[in-house]
Design a protein around this motif. Structure first.
Motif, short mmCIF file in Angstrom:
data_model
loop_
_atom_site.label_atom_id
_atom_site.label_comp_id
_atom_site.label_asym_id
_atom_site.label_seq_id
_atom_site.Cartn_x
_atom_site.Cartn_y
_atom_site.Cartn_z
N LEU A 15 -7.18 0.54 -1.34
CA LEU A 15 -7.60 0.95 0.01
C LEU A 15 -6.43 0.86 0.98
O LEU A 15 -6.36 1.60 1.96
CB LEU A 15 -8.73 0.06 0.51
CG LEU A 15 -10.02 0.07 -0.32
CD1 LEU A 15 -11.02 -0.93 0.27
CD2 LEU A 15 -10.63 1.46 -0.37
N GLY A 16 -5.55 -0.09 0.71
CA GLY A 16 -4.37 -0.26 1.55
C GLY A 16 -3.32 -1.01 0.77
O GLY A 16 -3.66 -1.79 -0.13
N THR A 17 -2.05 -0.77 1.07
CA THR A 17 -0.96 -1.33 0.27
C THR A 17 0.18 -1.86 1.15
O THR A 17 1.28 -2.08 0.67
CB THR A 17 -0.41 -0.24 -0.68
OG1 THR A 17 0.00 0.90 0.09
CG2 THR A 17 -1.44 0.19 -1.70
N ALA A 18 -0.11 -2.07 2.45
CA ALA A 18 0.94 -2.51 3.38
C ALA A 18 0.84 -3.99 3.67
O ALA A 18 -0.22 -4.59 3.56
CB ALA A 18 0.84 -1.76 4.70
N THR A 19 1.96 -4.53 4.14
CA THR A 19 1.94 -5.86 4.74
C THR A 19 1.29 -5.76 6.12
O THR A 19 0.77 -4.71 6.51
CB THR A 19 3.39 -6.42 4.80
OG1 THR A 19 3.33 -7.78 5.19
CG2 THR A 19 4.25 -5.64 5.78
N SER A 20 1.34 -6.87 6.87
CA SER A 20 0.53 -6.98 8.09
C SER A 20 0.81 -5.91 9.14
O SER A 20 -0.09 -5.55 9.89
CB SER A 20 0.74 -8.37 8.71
OG SER A 20 2.10 -8.58 8.96
N HIS A 21 2.03 -5.39 9.22
CA HIS A 21 2.34 -4.37 10.24
C HIS A 21 1.75 -3.01 9.93
O HIS A 21 1.61 -2.18 10.83
CB HIS A 21 3.86 -4.18 10.36
CG HIS A 21 4.57 -5.34 10.96
ND1 HIS A 21 4.48 -5.66 12.29
CD2 HIS A 21 5.37 -6.27 10.41
CE1 HIS A 21 5.21 -6.74 12.53
NE2 HIS A 21 5.76 -7.14 11.40
N GLY A 22 1.46 -2.73 8.66
CA GLY A 22 1.14 -1.37 8.27
C GLY A 22 2.41 -0.53 8.24
O GLY A 22 3.45 -0.93 8.76
N VAL A 23 2.34 0.60 7.56
CA VAL A 23 3.46 1.56 7.53
C VAL A 23 2.88 2.94 7.84
O VAL A 23 1.94 3.35 7.16
CB VAL A 23 4.16 1.59 6.14
CG1 VAL A 23 5.37 2.52 6.18
CG2 VAL A 23 4.58 0.18 5.68
N PRO A 24 3.40 3.69 8.83
CA PRO A 24 4.51 3.32 9.71
C PRO A 24 4.18 2.12 10.60
O PRO A 24 3.03 1.90 10.96
CB PRO A 24 4.74 4.59 10.54
CG PRO A 24 3.47 5.37 10.46
CD PRO A 24 2.85 5.02 9.16
N MET A 25 5.24 1.40 10.95
CA MET A 25 5.10 0.28 11.87
C MET A 25 5.23 0.80 13.29
O MET A 25 6.09 1.66 13.55
CB MET A 25 6.22 -0.73 11.57
CG MET A 25 6.09 -2.01 12.33
SD MET A 25 7.32 -3.22 11.78
CE MET A 25 8.67 -2.82 12.86
#
Ligand code: ZN
Ligand code: ZN
Ligand code: ZN
Length: 262
Positions: A15-25
């Motif tokens: 469902l999601g694969t980013a660290t806390s900032h999300g990408v794009p940051m």
């Protein structure tokens, strides 16, 4: 509903694969944040796992509502939480809509430390004077525990997230580990024969509380799963298509919407 046959496949959707900032940051103009490749656009880390009519998610971050809408998921049988950091729990109020639709609650499996945080963060949900709030049926778990959600059997794993001890999960041949900085020896022993390993790799450079790429690849080499998928990535991991070409044969960068069947 009847149980699925014993050999029915389990499917996993990232469902999601980013660290806390999300990408794009927010506010970043780097080549990854500017990329038009959908594989470089990452919501906060979470997975949806389904086997027959059993449906669970692991973690419930700030993008949770959007993630379930994208996938068209309207039902859940349980939520598993790895830890209490905002990028893994901030979407929990949205469980309300699913509970209302299903007209039943479902358990949320979590550690004692995560429970303490959830009770503070979502205090209104535990205050019976309020209506229209989510109902959190909390079930405490600890490393070494085994539990089942309908026909999905889980094993709880210890994961070292730098300054905090958190949980990972083994579900049959699948192991899901995010936000690790190290894996305790006992966890390495328990997951040695897994066939699908999902593990975090934040970026190329080292980090205090998360595995970076080289550390994650070392663990994968040591465990030798049939397939490994990297998750919980920052924009500093680089462009999906370029980095994928440099990875060993059985190692893949995950991306939002990627589906596995096993
Ligand atoms: Zn995280
Ligand atoms: Zn960037
Ligand atoms: Zn974390």
């Amino acid at each position: 509903m009847s149980n699925p046959p014993a050999n029915s496949l389990t499917s996993l959707v990232f469902l999601g694969t980013a660290t806390s900032h999300g990408v794009p940051m927010l506010g970043c103009a780097c080549s990854v944040c500017q990329s038009s490749n959908p594989k470089d656009r990452r919501l906060r880390s979470s997975v949806y796992i389904r086997r027959g009519d059993t449906r669970i998610v692991i973690d419930c971050g700030p993008d949770f509502r959007q993630q379930l809408l994208r996938l068209g998921v309207w039902n859940l049988d349980a939520v598993l939480l790895t830890h209490e950091h905002n990028d893994h729990v901030a979407g929990m109020d949205d469980l309300r809509s699913i509970q209302q639709r299903q007209q039943r609650d479902f358990p949320i499996y979590l550690s004692e430390q995560t429970e303490t945080s959830i009770r503070q963060r979502f205090a209104y949900a535990f205050d019976h004077r309020h209506r229209g709030v989510p109902h959190f049926e909390l079930r405490r778990i600890a490393p070494g525990d085994h539990f089942s959600v309908k026909d999905l059997d889980m094993e709880v794993l210890a994961v070292d997230h730098g300054f905090v001890d958190i949980l990972g999960f083994r579900i049959g041949d699948l192991v899901y580990i995010t936000d690790a900085k190290r894996l305790p020896a006992e966890t390495l022993r328990r997951i040695h024969s897994c066939s699908v390993l999902v593990i975090n790799a934040l970026r190329i450079k080292a980090h205090k509380t998360h595995l970076h790429l080289e550390e994650a690849l070392d663990i994968i080499e040591q465990l030798n799963p049939s397939q490994a998928y990297l998750t919980h990535m920052s924009h500093e991991i680089g462009l999906h298509d370029e980095l994928q070409k440099q990875l060993p044969d059985q190692v893949f960068l995950s991306y939002d919407g990627l589906r596995l069947k096993f």
